[in-house]
Design a protein around this motif. Structure first.
Motif: not given
Ligand SMILES: CC(C)(COP(=O)(O)OP(=O)(O)OC[C@H]1O[C@@H](n2cnc3c(N)ncnc32)[C@H](O)[C@@H]1OP(=O)(O)O)[C@@H](O)C(=O)NCCC(=O)NCCS
Length: 191
Positions: A36, A90, A93, A139
């Motif tokens: 991702n 990008a 986490v 958000k």
């Molecule tokens: C995508 C990513 C950056 C999000 O970061 P995160 O720290 O997990 O996200 P947050 O905890 O801040 O949550 C953000 C929002 O996502 C949503 N969310 C959280 N967990 C979720 C899940 N399991 N499924 C769907 N949505 C989800 C919620 O709406 C949340 O906001 P809220 O808690 O205020 O309702 C992270 O999961 C990640 O690095 N994933 C792998 C790499 C990636 O996908 N990078 C993005 C492309 S550059």
């Protein structure tokens, strides 16, 4: 702004001498998160060369640290130069820290930094099925107008303000001190 979040973690800017910590964090990502993050499956060597390229790209990096170890990061790089008004962001986490608000805190920093560099168009490297990233961007719909078909966000408050500049500069001051402390923690950690 260099606040503590989620179980003692700290978000701050990364300095050029910390790219090794960024590389190690990217190499630790699980398979799905790595895919991702990079928009497809990539090898360890690809990640190492991505880090080498960063040195030439004038990128701004933010990291989420716990006990001196980097567990999440956000990368903002200009498309061309900062003067182009376009940049790419990008996020990464590590699995154990996902859904703890870390991505949201990182996106806040990226938006402030983009604003201070007069970025109008912010591209997100985001796969179509990446719901969590899309939820995260939604958000911030007060700050970003997002078109998921083209994965380009438009930063709404485009102009830097004196206050936005001060916020970033003040956070940078704390970040440098904390980078030193984190380096010291790493040196003192038993191997
Ligand atoms: C995508 C990513 C950056 C999000 O970061 P995160 O720290 O997990 O996200 P947050 O905890 O801040 O949550 C953000 C929002 O996502 C949503 N969310 C959280 N967990 C979720 C899940 N399991 N499924 C769907 N949505 C989800 C919620 O709406 C949340 O906001 P809220 O808690 O205020 O309702 C992270 O999961 C990640 O690095 N994933 C792998 C790499 C990636 O996908 N990078 C993005 C492309 S550059």
């Amino acid at each position: 702004m260099d606040e503590l979040i989620a179980e003692g973690g700290q978000i701050r800017k990364l300095w050029p001498f910390e790219t090794g910590a960024y590389r190690d964090h990217l190499l630790r990502l699980d398979v799905a998160s790595r895919r991702n993050r990079f928009g497809g499956a990539v090898s360890d060597d690809y990640i190492r060369s991505h880090i080498r390229d960063l040195n030439h790209l004038d990128a701004v990096l933010y990291g989420f640290f716990v006990d001196g170890t980097l567990h999440a990061a956000a990368e903002l790089r200009p498309i061309g130069t900062w003067k182009s008004g376009e940049a790419e962001a990008a996020f990464s986490v590590e699995q154990n820290w996902q859904s703890h608000g870390v991505g949201s805190a990182l996106l806040e920093r990226i938006l402030l930094t983009a604003r201070n560099r007069a970025i109008k168009h912010l591209h997100f490297a985001c796969l179509a099925h990446n719901q969590r990233m899309q939820q995260l961007a939604r958000k911030f719909d007060a700050d970003l107008r997002f078109d998921f078909d083209s994965v380009v966000g438009e930063v709404r408050a485009q102009r830097p303000t004196p206050m936005s500049m001060v916020r970033e500069a003040a956070a940078d001051g704390y970040a440098l001190v904390n980078a030193m402390l984190d380096a010291q923690t790493r040196l003192l950690k038993p191997r």
